[in-house]
Each structure stands twice: as structure tokens, then as C-alpha cells.
Design a protein around this motif. Structure first.
Motif, PDB file in Angstrom:
ATOM      1  N   UNK A  52       0.873  -1.178   0.000  1.00 13.04           N
ATOM      2  CA  UNK A  52       0.000   0.000   0.000  1.00 13.04           C
ATOM      3  C   UNK A  52       0.910   1.229   0.000  1.00 13.04           C
ATOM      4  N   UNK A  53       0.775   2.088  -0.992  1.00  6.81           N
ATOM      5  CA  UNK A  53       1.686   3.220  -1.189  1.00  6.81           C
ATOM      6  C   UNK A  53       0.940   4.418  -1.750  1.00  6.81           C
ATOM      7  N   UNK A  54       1.342   5.623  -1.319  1.00  4.32           N
ATOM      8  CA  UNK A  54       0.764   6.828  -1.921  1.00  4.32           C
ATOM      9  C   UNK A  54       1.716   7.469  -2.919  1.00  4.32           C
ATOM     10  N   UNK A  55       3.009   7.125  -2.867  1.00  9.66           N
ATOM     11  CA  UNK A  55       4.000   7.779  -3.719  1.00  9.66           C
ATOM     12  C   UNK A  55       4.384   6.956  -4.935  1.00  9.66           C
ATOM     13  N   UNK A  56       4.679   7.646  -6.025  1.00 11.72           N
ATOM     14  CA  UNK A  56       5.099   6.959  -7.257  1.00 11.72           C
ATOM     15  C   UNK A  56       6.404   6.199  -7.060  1.00 11.72           C
ATOM     16  N   UNK A  57       7.317   6.757  -6.239  1.00 14.40           N
ATOM     17  CA  UNK A  57       8.587   6.072  -5.976  1.00 14.40           C
ATOM     18  C   UNK A  57       8.342   4.740  -5.276  1.00 14.40           C
ATOM     19  N   UNK A  58       7.392   4.718  -4.354  1.00 17.34           N
ATOM     20  CA  UNK A  58       7.062   3.491  -3.632  1.00 17.34           C
ATOM     21  C   UNK A  58       6.404   2.457  -4.519  1.00 17.34           C
ATOM     22  N   UNK A  59       5.531   2.921  -5.410  1.00 16.72           N
ATOM     23  CA  UNK A  59       4.880   1.999  -6.362  1.00 16.72           C
ATOM     24  C   UNK A  59       5.946   1.377  -7.265  1.00 16.72           C
ATOM     25  N   UNK A  60       6.905   2.196  -7.715  1.00 10.99           N
ATOM     26  CA  UNK A  60       7.998   1.695  -8.560  1.00 10.99           C
ATOM     27  C   UNK A  60       8.850   0.679  -7.790  1.00 10.99           C
ATOM     28  N   UNK A  61       9.105   0.950  -6.504  1.00  9.08           N
ATOM     29  CA  UNK A  61       9.896   0.032  -5.677  1.00  9.08           C
ATOM     30  C   UNK A  61       9.169  -1.302  -5.492  1.00  9.08           C
ATOM     31  N   UNK A  62       7.860  -1.242  -5.265  1.00  8.89           N
ATOM     32  CA  UNK A  62       7.064  -2.468  -5.097  1.00  8.89           C
ATOM     33  C   UNK A  62       7.121  -3.310  -6.375  1.00  8.89           C
TER      34      UNK A  62
END
Length: 194
Positions: A168-178
Motif C-alpha cells: 500500500x503506497x501513496x508515492x510513485x517512488x514506492x509503487x515503482x519500488x514495489x
């Protein structure tokens, strides 16, 4: 907020902007901490850099503005201001629902670009700290988001294969990391003011 299909064995949550509606409080803390250095930090850039560690943001701002702000001092001041605003902190209701639904059924973890002190204080303020089996915070990994390292550490600590984790992520960087970690993800809508 709809979840992707799949049998997930663990949920991994970003903290700021995902579990905690803390981004506006962090932005105010940044503005106040940077004011002493006459350093501008636009709200757009603040949200674009969501997921970066505090120290990295200060280094990037130094580069961008040709400044020599002392990283540790500015970071400490920013965190002090943020911690002082915790009585105003609220949880993101849609995410809280998923935490409550899965707590005790599958392991839950927090993966954050913030310090352990900041994450623990936010989660304590929301009475959620005891719901997470592990926290992976700034300083506990070499490469921050969008690198998958922090998410992979969380999966290893929970003893769950990356492909069985839902992020569960709000940031684009976190989505990319996932995605780089081979994990499914849910984008939590930004609660940005304005």
C-alpha cells in the motif's frame, strides 16, 4: 480503493501519506525548518520526492539551490517540528480499514523513507504500532525507494515471498519500488490539500 486479485500472505504499508495522513504536517515542518536557510521547497516537489529519506531531500535541496545546509541539523529540526504536530495526526480511513481487517490474520509491516523514531511516533499517536510485526525505516537499508531493497527486507523479515506481498503506497517512488520487488501494489489516493 480496490485491491488486486491474489492470495496475499503479507501486507506492506508505507507510513506517511498511506497509513498516516501526515504529508501536510511534514510539509509544514519542512517549510519551517528550511526557512532559517532561505531555502524554498515547493509543494509539488515535496510530493514528487515522497518516499525519499529526509537526509537525501536535504542533500538534493542543497544541490538544487547551491546551499550548504548541515544535513543532520536540518533533519533534526524538521523532525522536532513534525513530532510537535502529532496531536493533529489522523489515520487514512480507507487504509485503516485494511489494517483492522487483516490484523491477526496475516503479518503486516511498515516500509518507510522516514526514520524509525518518526514512524514509531506517528504509529503510536494513531494507536497502531502494535499491529505491525516489523518496521523497515530510513537507515536500515542502503538504497531507498524506488529501489526495491526496503520492501525485500520487509518480506524476508516476515518470511513471506515477495510475490505474495501486497504493498500500500501513496508515492510513485514506492509503487515503482514495489513493482521492482515483484510485489503487487495499491495506490492510495493522495490526500494533499488543495
Amino acid at each position: 480503493m480496490s485491491l488486486p486479485d491474489g492470495e496475499f500472505r503479507a501486507y506492506l504499508f508505507d507510513c506517511d501519506g498511506t497509513i498516516a495522513d501526515s504529508m501536510p504536517l511534514h510539509y509544514v515542518a519542512w517549510k519551517e525548518a528550511l526557512a532559517a536557510w532561505n531555502c524554498s521547497f515547493s509543494e509539488d516537489l515535496f510530493y514528487a520526492w515522497a518516499g525519499f529519506a529526509v537526509a537525501k531531500i536535504i542533500c538534493l535541496l542543497n544541490e538544487k539551490h547551491g546551499l550548504k545546509m548541515p544535513v543532520e541539523d536540518v533533519a533534526r529540526r524538521k523532525e522536532e517540528i513534525y513530532l510537535g504536530s502529532l496531536p493533529n495526526l489522523k489515520a487514512v480511513p480507507e487504509v485503516l480499514e485494511h489494517i483492522d481487517l487483516q490484523f491477526g490474520r496475516i503479518p503486516l509491516a511498515v516500509v518507510s523513507g522516514s526514520t524509525r523514531e518518526s514512524v514509531s511516533a506517528s504509529l503510536c499517536s494513531l494507536h497502531l504500532l502494535d499491529k505491525f510485526e516489523t518496521l523497515v525505516c530510513a537507515g536500515e537499508y542502503q538504497k531507498g525507494k524506488p529501489d526495491p531493497e526496503a520492501f525485500l527486507i520487509a518480506a524476508a523479515r516476515l518470511n513471506v515471498k515477495p510475490e505474495l506481498c501486497l504493498v500500500f503506497e501513496d508515492g510513485d517512488l514506492g509503487i515503482a519500488a514495489a513493482k521492482a520487488a515483484g510485489m503487487a501494489s495499491v495506490k492510495v489516493p493522495s490526500r494533499r490539500a488543495g
